[in-house]
Design a protein around this motif. Structure first.
Motif, PDB file in Angstrom:
ATOM      1  N   ASP A  49       0.816  -1.212   0.000  1.00 10.85           N
ATOM      2  CA  ASP A  49       0.000   0.000   0.000  1.00 10.85           C
ATOM      3  C   ASP A  49       0.849   1.261   0.000  1.00 10.85           C
ATOM      4  N   GLN A  50       1.983   1.221   0.695  1.00  8.77           N
ATOM      5  CA  GLN A  50       2.897   2.350   0.708  1.00  8.77           C
ATOM      6  C   GLN A  50       4.330   1.829   0.711  1.00  8.77           C
ATOM      7  N   SER A  51       5.242   2.664   0.276  1.00  4.11           N
ATOM      8  CA  SER A  51       6.621   2.214   0.090  1.00  4.11           C
ATOM      9  C   SER A  51       7.232   1.643   1.359  1.00  4.11           C
ATOM     10  N   ALA A  52       6.900   2.222   2.511  1.00  2.00           N
ATOM     11  CA  ALA A  52       7.481   1.752   3.771  1.00  2.00           C
ATOM     12  C   ALA A  52       7.080   0.321   4.104  1.00  2.00           C
ATOM     13  N   ASP A  53       6.013  -0.186   3.485  1.00  4.32           N
ATOM     14  CA  ASP A  53       5.537  -1.540   3.776  1.00  4.32           C
ATOM     15  C   ASP A  53       6.456  -2.626   3.220  1.00  4.32           C
ATOM     16  N   VAL A  54       7.350  -2.253   2.293  1.00  3.96           N
ATOM     17  CA  VAL A  54       8.147  -3.272   1.611  1.00  3.96           C
ATOM     18  C   VAL A  54       9.080  -3.997   2.566  1.00  3.96           C
ATOM     19  N   GLU A  55       9.560  -3.304   3.595  1.00  2.00           N
ATOM     20  CA  GLU A  55      10.521  -3.938   4.495  1.00  2.00           C
ATOM     21  C   GLU A  55       9.888  -5.098   5.257  1.00  2.00           C
ATOM     22  N   ALA A  56       8.722  -4.885   5.841  1.00  2.00           N
ATOM     23  CA  ALA A  56       8.060  -5.954   6.590  1.00  2.00           C
ATOM     24  C   ALA A  56       7.699  -7.115   5.685  1.00  2.00           C
ATOM     25  N   LEU A  57       7.216  -6.818   4.476  1.00  2.00           N
ATOM     26  CA  LEU A  57       6.853  -7.884   3.539  1.00  2.00           C
ATOM     27  C   LEU A  57       8.085  -8.691   3.149  1.00  2.00           C
ATOM     28  N   ALA A  58       9.187  -8.021   2.839  1.00  3.07           N
ATOM     29  CA  ALA A  58      10.407  -8.719   2.442  1.00  3.07           C
ATOM     30  C   ALA A  58      10.988  -9.528   3.596  1.00  3.07           C
ATOM     31  N   ARG A  59      10.836  -9.047   4.819  1.00  3.89           N
ATOM     32  CA  ARG A  59      11.345  -9.769   5.992  1.00  3.89           C
ATOM     33  C   ARG A  59      10.549 -11.030   6.301  1.00  3.89           C
ATOM     34  N   SER A  60       9.362 -11.156   5.730  1.00  3.35           N
ATOM     35  CA  SER A  60       8.519 -12.306   6.051  1.00  3.35           C
ATOM     36  C   SER A  60       9.007 -13.599   5.417  1.00  3.35           C
ATOM     37  N   VAL A  61      10.013 -13.516   4.545  1.00  2.00           N
ATOM     38  CA  VAL A  61      10.650 -14.705   3.973  1.00  2.00           C
ATOM     39  C   VAL A  61      12.151 -14.607   4.243  1.00  2.00           C
ATOM     40  N   PRO A  62      12.835 -15.748   4.411  1.00  2.00           N
ATOM     41  CA  PRO A  62      14.259 -15.701   4.767  1.00  2.00           C
ATOM     42  C   PRO A  62      15.180 -15.332   3.618  1.00  2.00           C
ATOM     43  N   ASP A  63      14.725 -15.539   2.391  1.00  2.00           N
ATOM     44  CA  ASP A  63      15.524 -15.207   1.200  1.00  2.00           C
ATOM     45  C   ASP A  63      14.571 -15.067   0.028  1.00  2.00           C
ATOM     46  N   THR A  64      15.116 -14.860  -1.157  1.00  2.00           N
ATOM     47  CA  THR A  64      14.275 -14.651  -2.339  1.00  2.00           C
ATOM     48  C   THR A  64      13.837 -15.956  -2.987  1.00  2.00           C
ATOM     49  N   GLY A  65      14.293 -17.096  -2.470  1.00  2.00           N
ATOM     50  CA  GLY A  65      13.964 -18.358  -3.127  1.00  2.00           C
ATOM     51  C   GLY A  65      14.592 -18.463  -4.506  1.00  2.00           C
ATOM     52  N   ASP A  66      15.771 -17.853  -4.687  1.00  2.00           N
ATOM     53  CA  ASP A  66      16.504 -17.815  -5.958  1.00  2.00           C
ATOM     54  C   ASP A  66      15.752 -17.030  -7.033  1.00  2.00           C
ATOM     55  N   VAL A  67      14.866 -16.137  -6.618  1.00  2.00           N
ATOM     56  CA  VAL A  67      14.187 -15.229  -7.543  1.00  2.00           C
ATOM     57  C   VAL A  67      15.023 -13.960  -7.671  1.00  2.00           C
TER      58      VAL A  67
END
Length: 224
Positions: A49-67
């Motif tokens: 919804d807003q740019s600041a939300d990206v950190e929490a969303l990205a932290r919810s997984v341990p890595d990118t899964g090779d993406v």
């Protein structure tokens, strides 16, 4: 002049800074999509919804899964300079979620910067020992840790992150006599947080090499 496809520019002229009165030259690398990549997640994909939300969303997984996301939406800047490259998202599986894409977007910002600083180190013939950051993206703690990991050196965030605007004010102050010289200005700089690299060197090199594979897949797409 750069031998590694960077831009040479004048940093400042005239006023004495740090005890030296001369023209100071800089190496500059242009990344076309850094913070704007997060804006694309917000406005284009609408996964935050807003740019600041990206950190929490990205932290919810341990890595990118090779993406890997190569945000070459308007081509690639330094040091690749490929106007016909286009954005590429590779490594997707059925297990890929929006969190993996968000984390890959942050990692792409750090990896593009790592490409540039590698070129700068080769031009300067000096190893990078510390990176000082500024701007809105520097307030993202996960991104700053990624940057330290992918560079293999500490990343230092100052208390005032709007350093570009602050620098203009400092130069104006020098010209009008508010400050006497560069040493007086430098004494005002203060650290907010220091991010130490946590990634082992073999893992760092492997991650950067994998990123370069993804970059190569994005190149020349608009010519086909």
């Amino acid at each position: 002049a750069s031998r590694n496809r960077l831009l040479s520019t004048v940093g400042w002229q005239g006023p004495e800074l740090a005890g030296v009165q001369r023209t100071a030259y800089c190496l500059e690398g242009s990344v076309f999509m850094a913070g704007a990549t997060v804006q694309w997640l917000r406005d284009g994909l609408q996964i935050i919804d807003q740019s600041a939300d990206v950190e929490a969303l990205a932290r919810s997984v341990p890595d990118t899964g090779d993406v890997f996301l190569v945000p070459a939406f308007t081509g690639l800047g330094a040091p690749d300079w490929d106007a016909s490259a286009r954005g590429t998202l590779v490594g997707l599986t059925r297990g890929t979620t929006r969190a993996h894409i968000a984390r890959a977007a942050l990692e792409a910002i750090a990896l593009q910067s790592a490409d540039m600083f590698g070129a700068m180190s080769r031009d300067a013939r000096l190893p990078l020992t510390e990176l000082r950051v500024d701007g809105g993206a520097s307030r993202n703690n996960l991104l700053m840790q990624m940057q330290a990991d992918l560079l293999g050196v500490p990343v230092v965030r100052p208390q005032v992150t709007e350093t570009t605007a602050l620098g203009v004010a400092y130069l104006a102050g020098l010209a009008t006599g508010v400050w006497c010289g560069g040493a007086e200005i430098a004494a005002q700089w203060a650290v907010d947080r220091r991010f130490e690299p946590r990634l082992a060197e073999p893992a760092r090199r492997a991650r950067v090499a994998r990123w370069r594979e993804a970059v190569e897949r994005s190149r020349g797409w608009a010519e086909k």
